[in-house]
Design a protein around this motif. Sequence first.
Motif, short mmCIF file in Angstrom:
data_model
loop_
_atom_site.label_atom_id
_atom_site.label_comp_id
_atom_site.label_asym_id
_atom_site.label_seq_id
_atom_site.Cartn_x
_atom_site.Cartn_y
_atom_site.Cartn_z
N LEU A 1 127.79 -109.19 58.10
CA LEU A 1 128.20 -108.19 57.11
C LEU A 1 129.14 -108.77 56.06
O LEU A 1 129.21 -108.27 54.95
N GLY A 2 129.90 -109.79 56.45
CA GLY A 2 130.96 -110.29 55.58
C GLY A 2 132.14 -109.36 55.54
O GLY A 2 132.88 -109.31 54.54
N GLN A 3 132.35 -108.61 56.64
CA GLN A 3 133.43 -107.62 56.70
C GLN A 3 134.04 -107.62 58.10
O GLN A 3 133.43 -108.07 59.07
N TRP A 4 135.28 -107.09 58.18
CA TRP A 4 135.93 -106.93 59.47
C TRP A 4 135.40 -105.67 60.17
O TRP A 4 135.25 -104.62 59.54
N ILE A 5 135.17 -105.79 61.46
CA ILE A 5 134.89 -104.62 62.29
C ILE A 5 136.02 -104.54 63.31
O ILE A 5 136.38 -105.54 63.94
N SER A 6 136.65 -103.38 63.41
CA SER A 6 137.79 -103.24 64.32
C SER A 6 137.77 -101.87 64.98
O SER A 6 137.13 -100.93 64.50
N LEU A 7 138.48 -101.78 66.10
CA LEU A 7 138.62 -100.54 66.85
C LEU A 7 140.11 -100.30 67.09
O LEU A 7 140.84 -101.22 67.45
N ARG A 8 140.53 -99.07 66.91
CA ARG A 8 141.89 -98.69 67.25
C ARG A 8 141.85 -97.35 67.96
O ARG A 8 140.87 -96.60 67.84
N THR A 9 142.89 -97.06 68.71
CA THR A 9 142.93 -95.78 69.39
C THR A 9 143.21 -94.66 68.37
O THR A 9 143.87 -94.87 67.36
N LEU A 10 142.67 -93.49 68.66
CA LEU A 10 142.83 -92.35 67.76
C LEU A 10 144.27 -91.86 67.78
O LEU A 10 144.90 -91.76 68.83
N ASP A 11 144.79 -91.54 66.60
CA ASP A 11 146.10 -90.95 66.42
C ASP A 11 145.88 -89.52 65.91
O ASP A 11 145.36 -89.33 64.80
N ILE A 12 146.24 -88.53 66.71
CA ILE A 12 145.90 -87.15 66.36
C ILE A 12 146.47 -86.76 65.00
O ILE A 12 145.77 -86.16 64.16
N GLU A 13 147.73 -87.09 64.73
CA GLU A 13 148.32 -86.69 63.46
C GLU A 13 147.65 -87.39 62.28
O GLU A 13 147.45 -86.80 61.22
N LEU A 14 147.28 -88.64 62.46
CA LEU A 14 146.66 -89.42 61.39
C LEU A 14 145.18 -89.08 61.21
O LEU A 14 144.67 -89.07 60.08
N ASP A 15 144.49 -88.76 62.30
CA ASP A 15 143.03 -88.68 62.28
C ASP A 15 142.46 -87.28 62.40
O ASP A 15 141.23 -87.11 62.33
N LEU A 16 143.30 -86.27 62.60
CA LEU A 16 142.78 -84.92 62.86
C LEU A 16 141.91 -84.40 61.72
O LEU A 16 140.80 -83.88 61.96
N GLU A 17 142.36 -84.53 60.48
CA GLU A 17 141.59 -83.97 59.37
C GLU A 17 140.24 -84.65 59.22
O GLU A 17 139.22 -83.99 58.97
N ARG A 18 140.19 -85.98 59.36
CA ARG A 18 138.90 -86.65 59.23
C ARG A 18 138.00 -86.31 60.42
O ARG A 18 136.78 -86.14 60.26
N PHE A 19 138.58 -86.19 61.62
CA PHE A 19 137.78 -85.79 62.78
C PHE A 19 137.17 -84.41 62.54
O PHE A 19 135.99 -84.17 62.81
N ASN A 20 137.96 -83.49 62.01
CA ASN A 20 137.49 -82.15 61.71
C ASN A 20 136.37 -82.18 60.66
O ASN A 20 135.33 -81.49 60.80
N ARG A 21 136.55 -83.00 59.63
CA ARG A 21 135.52 -83.12 58.59
C ARG A 21 134.24 -83.70 59.15
O ARG A 21 133.14 -83.21 58.86
N TRP A 22 134.37 -84.75 59.96
CA TRP A 22 133.18 -85.37 60.55
C TRP A 22 132.44 -84.39 61.46
O TRP A 22 131.22 -84.28 61.40
N GLN A 23 133.16 -83.70 62.33
CA GLN A 23 132.50 -82.82 63.28
C GLN A 23 131.83 -81.63 62.61
O GLN A 23 130.86 -81.08 63.13
N ASN A 24 132.30 -81.24 61.46
CA ASN A 24 131.72 -80.10 60.75
C ASN A 24 130.61 -80.49 59.77
O ASN A 24 130.02 -79.61 59.14
N SER A 25 130.33 -81.77 59.65
CA SER A 25 129.22 -82.17 58.78
C SER A 25 127.90 -81.81 59.48
O SER A 25 127.77 -81.95 60.70
N PRO A 26 126.94 -81.28 58.73
CA PRO A 26 125.69 -80.81 59.35
C PRO A 26 124.99 -81.87 60.20
O PRO A 26 124.43 -81.56 61.26
N ARG A 27 125.01 -83.13 59.76
CA ARG A 27 124.32 -84.18 60.51
C ARG A 27 124.94 -84.40 61.88
O ARG A 27 124.24 -84.52 62.88
N VAL A 28 126.28 -84.45 61.94
CA VAL A 28 126.96 -84.64 63.22
C VAL A 28 126.87 -83.37 64.07
O VAL A 28 126.64 -83.42 65.28
N LEU A 29 127.01 -82.22 63.43
CA LEU A 29 127.00 -80.94 64.15
C LEU A 29 125.69 -80.72 64.89
O LEU A 29 125.69 -80.15 65.99
#
Length: 328
Positions: free
Chosen positions: A151-179
């Motif tokens: 890819l020519g890019q970094w791939i990384s994993l970090r643990t979820l931080d509720i305060e940092l990630d809640l809004e994006r998690f909510n947006r992702w889960q409510n997208s029609p494709r994921v839902l």
Amino acid sequence: MTPSFSLPLPDGRKLSADHGTQGLTLLLDGQPLLSAQREGECWQLSSAPTVEALWALAYWTFAGDAQSERVQFAAANLPAEALEKGLVSRDEVGGRLQIERTAFWQLGDAWHKGAASANYPQVYRMSGGRRHPLRAPKPQGEVYRRFDARLGQWISLRTLDIELDLERFNRWQNSPRVLEFWQEGGTLEQHRAYLEKAAADPHTTTLIGCIDDQPFAYYEAYWAKEDRIAPFYEVDDYDRGIHMLVGEESHRGPHKVESWMTALVHYLLLDDPRTQRIVAEPRADNAKMIGHMQRLGFWREKEFNFPHKRAALMVQSRETFFERCGLC
């Protein structure tokens, strides 16, 4: 292979290589690390190598050529540590020194971050009517980082931080494709409760996948022995299971799936060598995800009925992953 290229390392240094028809020079942050001449299929090293230099030779080779299975070389005064840790072995036929791709990618100090579950003693507990090993405390922060040369890019994993990630998690889960497949749409408050429950569950670790440090995916890694999947197959004490979703549309596509799914499996297998299998249970009609998984070494063991869905049991073994390893 190009005449020269460079590979960023997770510790911030950079590995570069210049080579001609027969010669090779490896440099670490611009300083010479190893020189070698090609003699047939074997590299003749010009001086006694360090373990770091041998690791770099293997990484340069395997990152540059995903089909390369081994690096054969000849050297004086091979450091004992290289043999003791399994980086170097001897060819069974000719006795040549070699570094095998299968072994190299199992030596995870460069990629795995933080404490590993492997260091936790095996002590048994009962919970939910099941006997299982007591699990290590869940990690915090970044747990895996690797530059994907394809890819020519970094791939990384970090643990979820509720305060940092809640809004994006909510947006992702409510997208029609994921839902359509997760069926976990809801409000911010509902998703906070969902993530807090996962955080309190000792058998589940929630992870955020990043490409060049930009979050794009959510994963749940769980110990299968304590999970609802356990009654549906012959589960082992250290089997790990995964739930996966890509939230950002810009990071969809087969080439991205190959990068992040391989990284996720690699991390879990590095985390504990006692883990011999990775399992998943996508909905049986999720043909696209199942197809991606089969292309990357998972096999479809069977179909079975969860209370909420008809599922396909997808399995990846440690042996298959590292033997067919396409990491680069």
